[in-house]
Motif scaffolding. Structure first.
Motif, short mmCIF file in Angstrom:
data_model
loop_
_atom_site.label_atom_id
_atom_site.label_comp_id
_atom_site.label_asym_id
_atom_site.label_seq_id
_atom_site.Cartn_x
_atom_site.Cartn_y
_atom_site.Cartn_z
N ILE A 141 0.73 -1.17 -0.11
CA ILE A 141 -0.06 -0.15 0.02
C ILE A 141 0.92 1.32 -0.13
CG2 ILE A 141 -1.84 1.21 1.36
CD1 ILE A 141 -2.67 -1.32 2.34
N ASP A 142 1.78 1.24 0.89
CA ASP A 142 2.75 2.51 1.03
C ASP A 142 3.68 2.70 -0.34
OD1 ASP A 142 1.81 3.45 3.12
OD2 ASP A 142 3.71 2.96 4.73
N ARG A 143 4.05 1.58 -1.10
CA ARG A 143 4.68 1.65 -2.26
C ARG A 143 3.89 2.18 -3.26
NH1 ARG A 143 6.21 -4.04 -4.53
NH2 ARG A 143 6.88 -4.31 -2.43
N TYR A 144 2.68 1.89 -3.46
CA TYR A 144 1.72 2.48 -4.22
C TYR A 144 1.62 3.73 -3.97
CZ TYR A 144 -2.81 3.06 -6.78
OH TYR A 144 -3.93 3.41 -7.46
N LEU A 145 1.51 4.02 -2.95
CA LEU A 145 1.22 5.74 -2.43
C LEU A 145 2.40 6.56 -2.79
CD1 LEU A 145 -0.77 5.55 1.03
CD2 LEU A 145 -1.86 6.16 -1.30
N ARG A 146 3.65 6.04 -2.51
CA ARG A 146 4.86 6.75 -2.99
C ARG A 146 4.89 6.85 -4.65
NH1 ARG A 146 6.99 3.79 1.59
NH2 ARG A 146 7.76 2.05 0.15
N ARG A 147 4.68 5.78 -5.23
CA ARG A 147 4.48 5.83 -6.81
C ARG A 147 3.64 6.78 -7.16
NH1 ARG A 147 5.70 0.60 -9.03
NH2 ARG A 147 7.65 0.04 -7.80
N ALA A 148 2.59 7.19 -6.47
CA ALA A 148 1.61 7.95 -6.82
C ALA A 148 1.88 9.48 -6.18
CB ALA A 148 0.14 7.51 -6.49
N LEU A 181 1.96 10.38 -0.51
CA LEU A 181 2.29 10.30 0.86
C LEU A 181 2.94 11.64 1.17
CD1 LEU A 181 4.08 6.91 1.61
CD2 LEU A 181 1.96 7.69 2.54
N PRO A 182 2.44 12.20 2.51
CA PRO A 182 1.24 11.77 3.35
C PRO A 182 -0.01 11.75 2.79
CG PRO A 182 1.56 14.07 3.71
CD PRO A 182 2.88 13.64 2.75
N LEU A 183 -0.84 10.65 3.07
CA LEU A 183 -2.04 10.45 2.60
C LEU A 183 -3.17 11.41 2.99
CD1 LEU A 183 -3.88 8.70 0.79
CD2 LEU A 183 -4.29 7.08 2.72
N THR A 184 -3.76 12.37 2.40
CA THR A 184 -4.68 13.36 2.76
C THR A 184 -5.98 13.41 2.07
OG1 THR A 184 -3.41 15.05 1.45
CG2 THR A 184 -2.78 14.71 3.88
N ASP A 185 -5.98 12.59 1.23
CA ASP A 185 -7.34 12.39 0.32
C ASP A 185 -7.51 10.99 0.01
OD1 ASP A 185 -9.37 13.02 -1.35
OD2 ASP A 185 -8.24 14.57 -2.42
N LEU A 228 -3.95 6.36 8.34
CA LEU A 228 -3.05 5.39 8.98
C LEU A 228 -3.73 4.10 9.04
CD1 LEU A 228 -1.56 7.46 12.03
CD2 LEU A 228 -0.50 6.46 10.05
N THR A 229 -5.32 4.08 9.40
CA THR A 229 -5.90 2.86 9.47
C THR A 229 -5.94 1.94 8.18
OG1 THR A 229 -7.00 3.76 11.22
CG2 THR A 229 -8.26 1.86 10.17
N VAL A 230 -6.06 2.65 7.16
CA VAL A 230 -6.13 2.16 5.74
C VAL A 230 -4.74 1.60 5.33
CG1 VAL A 230 -6.53 2.49 3.26
CG2 VAL A 230 -8.28 3.29 4.87
N ARG A 231 -3.71 2.46 5.54
CA ARG A 231 -2.33 2.01 5.49
C ARG A 231 -1.76 0.84 6.07
NH1 ARG A 231 1.29 6.73 6.53
NH2 ARG A 231 2.96 5.24 6.21
N GLY A 232 -2.72 0.66 7.32
CA GLY A 232 -2.32 -0.51 8.23
C GLY A 232 -2.70 -1.91 7.59
N GLY A 233 -3.30 -1.83 6.63
CA GLY A 233 -3.54 -3.22 5.83
C GLY A 233 -4.81 -4.05 6.07
#
Length: 366
Positions: free
Chosen positions: A50-57, A60-64, A299-304
């Motif tokens: 999940i965090d790799r996906y967010l970094r590619r996009a 991060l930080p995830l605010t939306d 944070l909750t969603v990034r927790g998997g």
């Protein structure tokens, strides 16, 4: 903090404040659910992926809401098929999801049967209003058992290997929203609902979540709400021990990442939809989110694990704590005050209407 089981005289549980918090709970649940929906496949979408996906996009930080698939992400798993309806820039009202369907069904239960409803009446309403193919795991097993003539508690125990999974927990919000500041009453209602399909920690998860949401109406902090919620379930249960473990690691100033890594090892073994490891992810999101709505659901969603269910419950708690007016607009405006639902008679209903109906129940009981 209000003593457990009492009705709080706090202004937070009366008048306009209550209305704003109930609406915040509904909006938070729906937004958190939609945030987690694209990556809801815990054995594939791990925290690291999940965090790799967010970094590619560059998200991060995830605010939306999650961004759509970025270029160069071919090495990452595919998002769930529904992703086109629940990524940023493409949302036009909420997606249909069982995490929201059960909140609607619970509202209808209380409106038609009152707070004295029976477990059998919960089952009757499922058969009447909920399509079989929109149920999953323990709920589908219980539905099948109901259709075959079994009655509770056999509906939960016969041919049902999912008895301690997360399904009952996701049905608990309505009992917290309608029992503001009365966590023991909320937990009692949630238990009566949960035993249709769950046993053991599966039931404790529902009681804990209902009490947590109820306590959020009057607790000064999310930590106080978490402490209160722990008092309604057996202290020796695996669920309670796991929640306490997350809180204790947070208290040592361990990072969110290290806390989840530690607890993931300690709760390894159960399926990714089991209630215990998901309660750990949810607790970590709540306590490290520290009351901030965006940080809590992110944070909750990034927790998997069961990302949409955990995001939904975290959003509900944070929405109640903050109230609807304090939820940032990027989470609420795309919802268009509209819910898609598989519950017969409710598809297209306004979120504001659901909140108003919930408020009437809360005020009638308290």
């Amino acid at each position: 903090m209000t003593s457990v089981g009492t009705r709080a005289p706090s202004p937070a549980a009366t008048g306009p404040g209550l209305a704003d918090r109930v609406l915040g709970g509904w909006l938070g649940r729906i937004a958190g659910n939609m945030l987690g929906k694209p990556v809801e496949q815990g054995e594939v979408w791990t925290r690291e992926r999940i965090d790799r996906y967010l970094r590619r996009a560059d998200a991060l930080p995830l605010t939306d809401y999650l961004p759509g698939p970025p270029e160069g992400a071919d090495d990452l798993p595919a998002l769930r098929p529904e992703w086109r309806e629940c990524v940023r820039g493409r949302i036009d009202g909420s997606c249909r999801d069982d995490d929201v369907d059960y909140a609607i069904l619970g509202l209808h239960l209380l409106e038609t049967r009152g707070f004295g409803f029976s477990t059998e009446q919960v089952g009757d309403l499922w058969l009447l209003r909920l399509p079989y193919l929109q149920t999953f795991t323990a709920e589908r097993a219980a539905y099948r058992n109901l259709a075959n003539g079994l009655r509770p508690p056999l509906t939960a125990t016969y041919d049902n290997p999912y008895q301690e999974w997360i399904g009952a927990l996701i049905r608990a919000d309505i009992h917290g929203w309608t029992c503001p500041g009365a966590p023991r009453q909320a937990a009692s209602l949630a238990r009566r609902d949960a035993v249709l399909s769950h046993t053991g920690n599966g039931v404790y998860g529902a009681m804990w979540a209902a009490a947590l949401i109820s306590a959020a109406f009057t607790a000064p902090t999310v930590r106080d709400a978490l402490d209160t919620a722990l008092t309604v379930v057996p202290a020796s249960s695996r669920l309670a021990r796991t929640v306490r473990r997350v809180i204790s690691l947070h208290d040592t100033r361990m990072t969110w990442e290290d806390t989840l890594a530690t607890v993931s090892e300690e709760t390894a073994g159960p399926h990714w939809i089991h209630v215990v490891p998901n309660a750990a992810v949810l607790t970590a999101g709540l306590i490290y989110g520290d009351g901030d709505f965006t940080r809590t659901i992110a944070l909750t969603v990034r927790g998997g694990l069961d990302t949409d269910s955990n995001g939904a419950t975290a959003g509900s708690v944070a929405g109640v704590l903050n109230g609807a007016r304090a939820i940032p607009a990027q989470w609420t405006e795309p919802l268009r005050d509209t819910v898609r639902s598989a519950v017969f008679g409710f598809d297209g209903v306004r979120i504001s209407e659901l909140a108003e109906r919930t408020l009437r129940l809360a005020e009638s009981e308290h």
